[in-house]
Design a protein around this motif. Structure first.
Motif, short mmCIF file in Angstrom:
data_model
loop_
_atom_site.label_atom_id
_atom_site.label_comp_id
_atom_site.label_asym_id
_atom_site.label_seq_id
_atom_site.Cartn_x
_atom_site.Cartn_y
_atom_site.Cartn_z
N ASN A 27 29.51 67.13 88.66
CA ASN A 27 29.12 65.78 88.26
C ASN A 27 28.98 64.97 89.55
N PRO A 28 27.77 64.54 89.89
CA PRO A 28 27.57 63.93 91.21
C PRO A 28 28.07 62.49 91.29
N THR A 29 28.43 61.90 90.18
CA THR A 29 28.82 60.48 90.22
C THR A 29 30.34 60.37 90.10
N GLU A 30 30.82 59.19 90.46
CA GLU A 30 32.26 58.94 90.30
C GLU A 30 32.55 58.54 88.86
N ASN A 31 31.49 58.32 88.08
CA ASN A 31 31.69 57.82 86.72
C ASN A 31 32.40 58.85 85.85
N VAL A 32 33.28 58.32 85.01
CA VAL A 32 33.94 59.22 84.05
C VAL A 32 32.93 59.47 82.93
N LEU A 33 32.71 60.74 82.60
CA LEU A 33 31.75 61.08 81.55
C LEU A 33 32.32 60.73 80.18
N SER A 34 31.43 60.44 79.25
CA SER A 34 31.90 60.24 77.87
C SER A 34 32.46 61.58 77.37
N ARG A 35 33.36 61.52 76.38
CA ARG A 35 33.94 62.75 75.84
C ARG A 35 32.84 63.71 75.36
N GLU A 36 31.82 63.16 74.70
CA GLU A 36 30.74 63.98 74.15
C GLU A 36 30.02 64.73 75.28
N LYS A 37 29.67 63.98 76.32
CA LYS A 37 28.91 64.57 77.44
C LYS A 37 29.79 65.62 78.14
N PHE A 38 31.06 65.26 78.33
CA PHE A 38 31.99 66.16 79.02
C PHE A 38 32.10 67.48 78.25
N ILE A 39 32.28 67.37 76.93
CA ILE A 39 32.44 68.59 76.11
C ILE A 39 31.14 69.40 76.12
N LYS A 40 30.01 68.69 76.05
CA LYS A 40 28.73 69.39 76.03
C LYS A 40 28.58 70.25 77.30
N ILE A 41 28.91 69.69 78.45
CA ILE A 41 28.75 70.47 79.70
C ILE A 41 29.78 71.61 79.74
N CYS A 42 30.99 71.36 79.23
CA CYS A 42 32.00 72.44 79.20
C CYS A 42 31.51 73.60 78.32
N GLN A 43 30.79 73.26 77.24
CA GLN A 43 30.29 74.32 76.33
C GLN A 43 29.30 75.25 77.04
N GLU A 44 28.66 74.71 78.10
CA GLU A 44 27.63 75.50 78.80
C GLU A 44 28.22 76.28 79.97
N ASN A 45 29.55 76.22 80.16
CA ASN A 45 30.17 76.84 81.32
C ASN A 45 31.31 77.80 80.93
N ASP A 46 31.68 78.68 81.87
CA ASP A 46 32.77 79.63 81.61
C ASP A 46 34.12 79.05 81.96
N ALA A 47 34.12 78.12 82.91
CA ALA A 47 35.40 77.55 83.33
C ALA A 47 35.19 76.10 83.74
#
Ligand SMILES: NC(=O)C1=CN([C@@H]2O[C@H](COP(=O)(O)OP(=O)(O)OC[C@H]3O[C@@H](n4cnc5c(N)ncnc54)[C@H](O)[C@@H]3O)[C@@H](O)[C@H]2O)C=CC1
Ligand SMILES: O=C(O)C(=O)CO
Length: 325
Positions: A27-47
């Motif tokens: 995540n290139p920004t210092e901004n805290v991601l929304s829970r939805e966005k955070f979970i969506k990116i976690c779903q696309e990754n292994d760790a």
């Protein structure tokens, strides 16, 4: 292996991961991601390499991220993760012990002295053009020589805080912990006490325990009332250890003498928080581990945890080793 890093971390860790050919989404920004966005990116990754997220890694998070194979926290505290949920899915969770103990205990020590000598308050007086003339009776602090330091949680950071207080001020050390630490007792000439004695006998009470729900607001109106009127409360562990309305009341009614906080409840603290206006309270914005040395060390530990996952090995710094049995 694809890894999501939710906030940029020092290059030392990134380099180790890239050398292993691990694909990183940062995540290139210092901004805290929304829970939805955070979970969506976690779903696309292994760790996930998780940096101070506001998203709790709870049962709902794990349910929504069934492909996640491991989590490397960029912190030693692991209160952001519901460990039973990780365990039930055999997901290892790593942390960053030791590398930040010196930096964090430095901040506890700094806050202790800042409160004892009212340094933040006196700095604000200059900013407000209130320096005035030298006054033998005003702005007096207390000296810490020979006083009693009470450590709540004599783990890695609590031990280093005790060492500094003993070396600098010859303070007597008492501590309360989940279990006795006999080696530390010998080294520090420290005494194990129950929680009530810790409250009653500490001139400085410094919190270094790891936060769990059972410890929620352990420091509240009842417990502050059992502390000495000259005592200083220091918290660099987690803000949820304190009830802040009760702390404000204790500080304004001379129940305790002062408080130094690196962590607040909630975080971030707002600028109109009444604690910030008090002469006997020093607050820092969670900077315990904020040194180049500690943050580089944390980046390396977190990277080593991810690399171990990638190589099907045990994470070197794992908080739930039971997942490997
Ligand atoms: N302000 C900051 O930037 C930082 C804050 N921290 C906080 O400091 C905490 C401590 O870190 P370490 O010393 O590395 O952990 P540690 O695990 O070495 O020590 C924690 C100790 O607290 C004890 N404990 C737990 N509950 C207790 C209770 N109710 N009463 C008394 N003792 C209790 C444990 O038995 C353990 O000995 C972390 O969990 C984290 O929350 C850590 C690093 C930086
Ligand atoms: O490591 C931790 O637990 C922190 O709070 C930040 O370093």
């Amino acid at each position: 292996m694809n890894v999501f890093i939710n906030k940029n971390i020092p290059e030392a860790g990134i380099k180790l991961l890239q050398e292993k050919g691990i694909n990183l989404t940062i995540n290139p920004t210092e901004n805290v991601l929304s829970r939805e966005k955070f979970i969506k990116i976690c779903q696309e990754n292994d760790a996930l390499l998780s940096v101070g997220t506001n998203t709790l890694l709870d049962e709902d998070f794990f349910q929504q991220c069934p492909n996640l194979k491991g989590i490397a926290l960029f912190s030693v505290g692991f209160d952001s993760v519901h460990i039973p949920s990780a365990n039930s899915r055999k997901i290892p969770v790593g942390n960053t012990p030791d590398v930040l103990s010196r930096a964090t205990s430095d901040v506890a020590f700094l806050l202790m002295q800042s409160v004892a000598r009212k340094s933040f308050f006196n700095h604000k007086r200059i900013l407000n053009d209130q320096w005035g003339s030298f006054n033998p009776l005003a702005n007096l602090g207390q000296e810490l020589y020979g006083k009693t330091l009470g450590v709540c949680g004599l783990g890695r950071i609590g031990f280093e805080m005790a060492q500094k207080c003993k070396a600098a001020f010859g303070m007597n050390i008492i501590y309360h912990n989940r279990s006795r630490k006999e080696d530390a007792e010998k080294e520090l000439d420290a005494k194990f006490v129950d929680f009530e004695t810790l409250l009653a006998e500490s001139d400085v009470l410094s919190v270094h325990a790891n936060y769990t729900a059972e410890n929620n607001e352990l420091f509240n109106r009842n417990t502050f009332a059992k502390m000495k009127p000259n005592s200083i409360f220091i918290n660099t562990a987690r803000g949820k250890f304190q009830n802040e309305a009760d702390l404000f009341e204790a500080l304004t009614n001379n129940i305790i003498w002062g408080a130094g906080l690196d962590v607040t409840n909630p975080e971030p603290m707002k600028s109109d928080n009444p604690l910030l206006a008090l002469p006997n309270c020093c607050v820092l914005p969670h900077i315990g581990s904020a040194t180049y040395e500690a943050r580089n060390g944390m980046a390396v530990c977190a990277a080593q945890n991810i690399i171990a996952l990638f190589e099907n090995k045990k994470m070197p710094f794992c908080v739930n080793e039971e997942v490997y049995s």
